[in-house]
Design a protein around this motif. Structure first.
Motif, PDB file in Angstrom:
ATOM      1  N   LEU A  58      96.369  47.456  33.048  1.00  0.00           N
ATOM      2  CA  LEU A  58      96.980  47.788  34.336  1.00  0.00           C
ATOM      3  C   LEU A  58      97.126  46.549  35.210  1.00  0.00           C
ATOM      4  O   LEU A  58      98.184  46.328  35.824  1.00  0.00           O
ATOM      5  CB  LEU A  58      96.123  48.844  35.038  1.00  0.00           C
ATOM      6  N   ALA A  59      96.069  45.738  35.267  1.00  0.00           N
ATOM      7  CA  ALA A  59      96.090  44.568  36.147  1.00  0.00           C
ATOM      8  C   ALA A  59      97.105  43.528  35.678  1.00  0.00           C
ATOM      9  O   ALA A  59      97.933  43.039  36.466  1.00  0.00           O
ATOM     10  CB  ALA A  59      94.693  43.954  36.223  1.00  0.00           C
ATOM     11  N   THR A  99      94.164  32.496  30.010  1.00  0.00           N
ATOM     12  CA  THR A  99      92.706  32.446  30.181  1.00  0.00           C
ATOM     13  C   THR A  99      92.111  33.847  30.188  1.00  0.00           C
ATOM     14  O   THR A  99      90.967  34.033  29.737  1.00  0.00           O
ATOM     15  CB  THR A  99      92.338  31.707  31.476  1.00  0.00           C
ATOM     16  N   ALA A 100      92.850  34.838  30.679  1.00  0.00           N
ATOM     17  CA  ALA A 100      92.354  36.219  30.639  1.00  0.00           C
ATOM     18  C   ALA A 100      92.232  36.711  29.202  1.00  0.00           C
ATOM     19  O   ALA A 100      91.235  37.345  28.832  1.00  0.00           O
ATOM     20  CB  ALA A 100      93.283  37.131  31.446  1.00  0.00           C
ATOM     21  N   ALA A 103      84.121  38.817  27.438  1.00  0.00           N
ATOM     22  CA  ALA A 103      83.918  38.817  28.891  1.00  0.00           C
ATOM     23  C   ALA A 103      84.967  39.691  29.568  1.00  0.00           C
ATOM     24  O   ALA A 103      85.627  39.282  30.530  1.00  0.00           O
ATOM     25  CB  ALA A 103      83.969  37.396  29.432  1.00  0.00           C
ATOM     26  N   ILE A 104      85.114  40.924  29.070  1.00  0.00           N
ATOM     27  CA  ILE A 104      86.195  41.790  29.532  1.00  0.00           C
ATOM     28  C   ILE A 104      85.965  42.267  30.962  1.00  0.00           C
ATOM     29  O   ILE A 104      86.907  42.384  31.752  1.00  0.00           O
ATOM     30  CB  ILE A 104      86.361  42.990  28.566  1.00  0.00           C
ATOM     31  N   VAL A 105      84.720  42.548  31.331  1.00  0.00           N
ATOM     32  CA  VAL A 105      84.453  43.068  32.679  1.00  0.00           C
ATOM     33  C   VAL A 105      84.780  42.017  33.732  1.00  0.00           C
ATOM     34  O   VAL A 105      85.422  42.315  34.752  1.00  0.00           O
ATOM     35  CB  VAL A 105      82.981  43.517  32.793  1.00  0.00           C
ATOM     36  N   THR A 106      84.380  40.788  33.489  1.00  0.00           N
ATOM     37  CA  THR A 106      84.619  39.728  34.470  1.00  0.00           C
ATOM     38  C   THR A 106      86.098  39.425  34.616  1.00  0.00           C
ATOM     39  O   THR A 106      86.619  39.358  35.742  1.00  0.00           O
ATOM     40  CB  THR A 106      83.870  38.454  34.055  1.00  0.00           C
ATOM     41  N   THR A 107      86.796  39.255  33.506  1.00  0.00           N
ATOM     42  CA  THR A 107      88.226  38.925  33.609  1.00  0.00           C
ATOM     43  C   THR A 107      89.026  40.095  34.155  1.00  0.00           C
ATOM     44  O   THR A 107      90.016  39.906  34.867  1.00  0.00           O
ATOM     45  CB  THR A 107      88.775  38.465  32.244  1.00  0.00           C
ATOM     46  N   THR A 108      88.606  41.336  33.863  1.00  0.00           N
ATOM     47  CA  THR A 108      89.279  42.497  34.434  1.00  0.00           C
ATOM     48  C   THR A 108      89.103  42.526  35.940  1.00  0.00           C
ATOM     49  O   THR A 108      90.048  42.834  36.687  1.00  0.00           O
ATOM     50  CB  THR A 108      88.744  43.795  33.804  1.00  0.00           C
ATOM     51  N   ALA A 109      87.896  42.198  36.411  1.00  0.00           N
ATOM     52  CA  ALA A 109      87.658  42.168  37.853  1.00  0.00           C
ATOM     53  C   ALA A 109      88.532  41.119  38.536  1.00  0.00           C
ATOM     54  O   ALA A 109      89.112  41.364  39.610  1.00  0.00           O
ATOM     55  CB  ALA A 109      86.187  41.900  38.127  1.00  0.00           C
ATOM     56  N   ALA A 134      93.393  40.032  41.739  1.00  0.00           N
ATOM     57  CA  ALA A 134      94.653  39.307  41.921  1.00  0.00           C
ATOM     58  C   ALA A 134      95.828  40.271  42.056  1.00  0.00           C
ATOM     59  O   ALA A 134      96.702  40.095  42.923  1.00  0.00           O
ATOM     60  CB  ALA A 134      94.876  38.362  40.744  1.00  0.00           C
ATOM     61  N   ALA A 135      95.885  41.306  41.209  1.00  0.00           N
ATOM     62  CA  ALA A 135      96.985  42.270  41.266  1.00  0.00           C
ATOM     63  C   ALA A 135      96.978  43.038  42.582  1.00  0.00           C
ATOM     64  O   ALA A 135      98.037  43.264  43.192  1.00  0.00           O
ATOM     65  CB  ALA A 135      96.875  43.236  40.084  1.00  0.00           C
ATOM     66  N   LEU A 136      95.784  43.454  43.033  1.00  0.00           N
ATOM     67  CA  LEU A 136      95.698  44.194  44.299  1.00  0.00           C
ATOM     68  C   LEU A 136      96.080  43.301  45.474  1.00  0.00           C
ATOM     69  O   LEU A 136      96.795  43.739  46.390  1.00  0.00           O
ATOM     70  CB  LEU A 136      94.276  44.729  44.473  1.00  0.00           C
ATOM     71  N   THR A 137      95.638  42.060  45.443  1.00  0.00           N
ATOM     72  CA  THR A 137      95.969  41.126  46.525  1.00  0.00           C
ATOM     73  C   THR A 137      97.464  40.884  46.608  1.00  0.00           C
ATOM     74  O   THR A 137      98.053  40.866  47.704  1.00  0.00           O
ATOM     75  CB  THR A 137      95.237  39.790  46.310  1.00  0.00           C
ATOM     76  N   GLN A 138      98.111  40.724  45.460  1.00  0.00           N
ATOM     77  CA  GLN A 138      99.558  40.502  45.472  1.00  0.00           C
ATOM     78  C   GLN A 138     100.307  41.768  45.864  1.00  0.00           C
ATOM     79  O   GLN A 138     101.321  41.701  46.569  1.00  0.00           O
ATOM     80  CB  GLN A 138     100.021  40.016  44.105  1.00  0.00           C
ATOM     81  N   THR A 139      99.826  42.934  45.427  1.00  0.00           N
ATOM     82  CA  THR A 139     100.492  44.187  45.784  1.00  0.00           C
ATOM     83  C   THR A 139     100.441  44.440  47.286  1.00  0.00           C
ATOM     84  O   THR A 139     101.423  44.897  47.891  1.00  0.00           O
ATOM     85  CB  THR A 139      99.836  45.360  45.030  1.00  0.00           C
ATOM     86  N   LEU A 140      99.308  44.130  47.897  1.00  0.00           N
ATOM     87  CA  LEU A 140      99.152  44.324  49.342  1.00  0.00           C
ATOM     88  C   LEU A 140      99.719  43.158  50.146  1.00  0.00           C
ATOM     89  O   LEU A 140      99.655  43.187  51.386  1.00  0.00           O
ATOM     90  CB  LEU A 140      97.672  44.503  49.683  1.00  0.00           C
ATOM     91  N   ALA A 141     100.245  42.148  49.441  1.00  0.00           N
ATOM     92  CA  ALA A 141     100.861  40.980  50.091  1.00  0.00           C
ATOM     93  C   ALA A 141      99.888  40.282  51.027  1.00  0.00           C
ATOM     94  O   ALA A 141     100.253  39.827  52.111  1.00  0.00           O
ATOM     95  CB  ALA A 141     102.134  41.390  50.846  1.00  0.00           C
TER      96      ALA A 141
END
Length: 454
Positions: free
Chosen positions: A304-305, A397-398, A406-412, A417-424
């Protein structure tokens, strides 16, 4: 690093030869007895990765602390082991047979996979539809199928192919239904866009099955008519009916191939007979619940991210998504190259510092090679290179961190990043640069540990 704590069969000395004549104090007039012992145990001491290995050998051969003090002038077996460890240089034996490298992969194969990932995008040339339902459906499919693929791969890793097929058979139609439902909710109408999105969901589910089952050639053949028709359309318009036939024909072929991979073969009675013939341990393994469903949740969020980040880039420039998709072939090859090189470094380096230096240098070389590939594609297509390179660094890198667990860390990081860009909240370049830097630093720290390469 090379070497092992356990002494390989046949490498253990039969015994430590005793020195004739006991003395109350060591005599230093003649040869040093520790040097003589070091010469006798040279092969074993040189291959030891810690003095405790040598101490264990000394004790197993019956040397007491009193004997060690009388013969060698040191207080106990550990002190003698440290003396031997310091006097003999590290020299790890090479294996008798060449070691296999599971990470070696053909560059051509990876490049063809990149082309295979990009081919479905040509379907949009043949069938135009409202973009919003398609994007919503695609994002749903990426999320669901990422988690589904992880669960199927987990079953395969446990050696239960039947359970992997069952999870794909049940999970893929569920993902299709979810993708179509999301498209219908976004559109509000059961129009052509929703039908196209439903077909897109069917393709994503069926192609996930084929990719998990390593049937890339079959998938490429099924997509070839649609791809050829799309390329022809770019040169000369073709009738709408022909476009529809090409789209439905390739979709039907991919769907049938996917079903053939996961549909049970043979009747139920035969299956029950096979189950009765299996050993008890195998039957108990197949009747367990298997890996927890929550274990695949971080992978679904990862899909999703990363999908959200790519969609934002595609909305700014459609060619960006195409270039990133094509670059997944070289990205996959470089990931395998990195794993192969670090595996070699485990055998060839003799200190943690040298291993950490080698892995960091290899990581930077592979990341640079991937970014140069993206730069060449950006120059060839005329798109802005800065956002493409930064987003490419985030994705590569992801994927690297995901491959090392290290799936939990890279997912976080990707979700933030995706939420920050979506909310501008920040500009795209700032989001990409921050995420790429954080993941690159984490990757350097993680890959520098030998235990991360199990």
């Amino acid at each position: 690093m090379s070497g092992s704590i356990w002494l390989p069969p046949g490498a253990r000395p039969a015994t430590i030869p005793a020195i004739p004549g006991q003395r109350t104090t060591p005599s230093w007039a003649g040869p040093d007895p520790i040097d003589e012992l070091a010469a006798r145990l040279d092969d074993f001491v040189a291959a030891a990765v810690h003095p405790d290995e040598i101490a264990a050998l000394l004790e197993s051969d019956g040397l007491s602390d009193d004997q060690i003090r009388e013969r060698y002038g040191v207080k106990n077996s550990f002190a003698l082991a440290e003396e031997l460890y310091e006097r003999v240089a590290r020299r790890h034996p090479e294996p008798a047979t060449p070691l296999q490298d599971p990470w070696r992969v053909s560059l051509l194969t990876c490049l063809l996979r990149g082309v295979l990932f990009a081919l479905p995008g040509l379907a949009y040339v043949l069938g135009a539809a409202a973009p919003l339902p398609l994007l919503a459906s695609a994002l749903t499919g990426w999320t669901w199928n990422q988690g589904l693929a992880h669960r199927a791969y987990t079953w395969l890793g446990l050696g239960d192919e039947r359970a992997a097929k069952r999870s794909l058979l049940l999970g893929a139609p569920t993902g299709v239904a979810l993708g179509a439902l999301v498209a219908w909710l976004v559109s509000g109408l059961a129009d052509g866009a929703v039908l196209f999105a439903a077909g897109q969901s069917v393709y994503l589910g069926a192609s996930t099955i084929l990719l998990v089952r390593a049937r890339e050639r079959a998938l490429l053949l099924a997509l070839s008519p649609m791809a050829a028709g799309a390329m022809l359309t770019l040169l000369h318009p073709i009738p709408s009916a022909a476009r529809l036939i090409l789209l439905l024909g390739s979709l039907l072929a991919v769907t049938i191939l996917g079903l053939l991979e996961v549909m049970p073969r043979g009747n139920a009675a035969k299956g029950r007979g096979e189950l009765r013939d299996q050993p008890q341990r195998t039957r108990s393994r197949r009747t367990t619940s298997g890996p927890p469903l929550l274990g695949s949740f971080p992978y679904a969020l990862f899909g999703l991210a990363t999908g959200t980040l790519v969609l934002h880039a595609a909305l700014a420039d459609t060619l960006t998504a195409l270039v990133l998709t094509l670059s997944m072939g070289p990205a996959e090859y470089l990931l395998h190259r990195l794993r192969s090189t670090t595996l070699t470094a485990l055998r060839s380096t003799t200190t943690p510092t040298a291993f950490r230096r080698t892995t960091t240098r290899t990581l930077l070389h592979c990341l640079t090679a991937y970014l140069l590939t993206l730069l060449a594609l950006a120059l060839a297509t005329g798109i802005s290179p800065a956002p493409l390179l930064l987003l490419g660094a985030v994705l590569w890198t992801a994927l690297l961190l995901q491959s090392f667990g290290a799936i939990v860390t890279t997912t976080a990081i990707c979700c933030t990043a995706a939420l920050t860009q979506t909310l501008a909240l920040l500009t795209a370049l700032t989001v990409y640069a921050t995420a790429a830097t954080a993941q690159a630093a984490l990757a350097c720290a993680l890959l520098g540990k030998a235990t991360a390469h199990r």
